[in-house]
Design a protein around this motif. Structure first.
Motif, mmCIF file in Angstrom:
data_model
loop_
_atom_site.group_PDB
_atom_site.id
_atom_site.type_symbol
_atom_site.label_atom_id
_atom_site.label_comp_id
_atom_site.label_asym_id
_atom_site.label_seq_id
_atom_site.Cartn_x
_atom_site.Cartn_y
_atom_site.Cartn_z
ATOM 1 N N GLU A 161 -6.998 -8.406 -5.774
ATOM 2 C CA GLU A 161 -7.594 -7.278 -5.073
ATOM 3 C C GLU A 161 -6.506 -6.383 -4.492
ATOM 4 O OE1 GLU A 161 -11.373 -7.778 -2.960
ATOM 5 O OE2 GLU A 161 -11.028 -9.928 -3.130
ATOM 6 N N CYS A 200 0.830 -1.209 0.000
ATOM 7 C CA CYS A 200 0.000 0.000 0.000
ATOM 8 C C CYS A 200 0.863 1.257 0.000
ATOM 9 C CB CYS A 200 -0.919 -0.015 1.218
ATOM 10 S SG CYS A 200 -1.957 1.460 1.385
ATOM 11 N N CYS A 249 -4.818 -1.939 -0.458
ATOM 12 C CA CYS A 249 -5.539 -0.933 0.319
ATOM 13 C C CYS A 249 -6.441 -0.132 -0.602
ATOM 14 C CB CYS A 249 -4.571 -0.006 1.054
ATOM 15 S SG CYS A 249 -3.551 1.032 -0.030
ATOM 16 N N GLU A 250 -7.398 0.548 0.001
ATOM 17 C CA GLU A 250 -8.292 1.432 -0.738
ATOM 18 C C GLU A 250 -8.449 2.729 0.035
ATOM 19 O OE1 GLU A 250 -12.016 -0.013 -2.240
ATOM 20 O OE2 GLU A 250 -11.292 -2.084 -2.313
ATOM 21 N N ARG A 251 -8.560 3.831 -0.683
ATOM 22 C CA ARG A 251 -8.816 5.120 -0.042
ATOM 23 C C ARG A 251 -10.301 5.200 0.287
ATOM 24 N NH1 ARG A 251 -6.281 10.287 -0.485
ATOM 25 N NH2 ARG A 251 -6.779 11.377 1.460
ATOM 26 N N TRP A 295 -6.351 5.670 4.134
ATOM 27 C CA TRP A 295 -6.077 4.526 3.273
ATOM 28 C C TRP A 295 -6.329 3.294 4.136
ATOM 29 C CZ3 TRP A 295 -4.982 4.947 -1.838
ATOM 30 C CH2 TRP A 295 -4.602 6.210 -2.308
ATOM 31 N N GLU A 328 -15.944 -0.036 1.899
ATOM 32 C CA GLU A 328 -14.729 -0.390 1.172
ATOM 33 C C GLU A 328 -14.100 -1.669 1.713
ATOM 34 O OE1 GLU A 328 -15.081 4.108 1.423
ATOM 35 O OE2 GLU A 328 -15.149 2.440 2.849
#
Length: 249
Positions: A198, A76, A201-203, A183, A233
């Motif tokens: 996948e 990430c 991490c995602e914001r 994040w 998320e």
């Protein structure tokens, strides 16, 4: 429902900051806790030009390898270089002083991040890594333990950049107080494995927390919400306020 929604819109005209305002109003440290928070902040974090917070929560440490968690964290931070430069690229040209706070029950994550970004290059960079507490495991009902957790939450909320853990209400609250979209690192979960493709991490799309256990009738779309509620998320079965944002189905 329309009347109720109208009243909510009067209270919270900005749908991006509902939880931020609520948590700032409702969550106030005691004088004793506030003294510990301000003492640590002034001693270690206040002078930094940028503060970066890592909130690392592993719910099944015996079944979730340390190396797997660190792989997600480093993937990430290296992909999104606004968070941290790659450790091998930290040089004397990095003129911005940074304080990194690691909030975790385990000391291992602090030691690893300190080795990557702090200890090896402390004489040649402005990066320093800190940890306020490491309790080993959660102690429910222990007020001393709870105060240390509260201290970590508020210290994290002083961060300019936040990296939090999936499914962690601790991280939701820290981000909410901070007013910073975190994040969210997808911590490996033996019970809910994620696909290899996948992201690490995602914001977060906003500051709202995820409701992990919505009622069954809320699937796939909660009735009468007019698109204000959507999927989280980090928890595929959870719901959160999303405003006008689109979320995964």
């Amino acid at each position: 429902m329309q009347t109720f929604r109208s009243e909510l819109e009067k209270l919270f005209p900005d749908q991006e900051t509902v939880f931020h305002h609520l948590v700032k109003y409702l969550f106030s440290p005691s004088n004793q806790a506030w003294g510990q928070i301000t003492g640590f902040y002034e001693a270690y974090l206040a002078k930094a030009e940028e503060r970066i917070g890592f909130q690392i929560r592993v719910f099944e440490p015996k079944q979730t390898p340390f190396t797997a968690v660190m792989k997600q964290i480093t993937s990430c931070t290296q992909k999104h270089r606004l968070i941290l430069p790659q450790s091998d690229e930290v040089t004397l040209r990095n003129e911005t002083s940074k304080s990194i706070l690691v909030a975790s029950l385990s000391r291992k994550y602090y030691e690893e991040i300190d080795w990557m970004y702090g200890r090896r290059r402390r004489q040649s960079t402005g990066i320093a890594v800190y940890q306020a507490s490491h309790e080993g495991k959660q102690h429910s009902g222990d007020n001393s333990h709870n105060m240390k957790a509260w201290m970590d939450i508020y210290l994290l909320s002083t961060s300019d950049v936040l990296v939090t853990s999936s499914m962690s209400t601790f991280g939701y609250v820290a981000a909410g107080i901070a007013g910073v979209k975190p994040w969210i690192v997808m911590i490996p979960d033996p019970y809910h494995p994620r696909g290899a493709d996948e992201p690490a991490c995602e914001r977060a799309i906003n500051l709202e927390p995820c409701f992990h256990f919505p009622p069954w009738f809320a699937y796939p779309d909660p009735p009468g919400t007019g698109g204000l509620v959507g999927r989280c998320e980090d928890v595929s079965w959870g719901l959160k306020l999303v405003g006008g944002h689109k979320t995964r189905r």
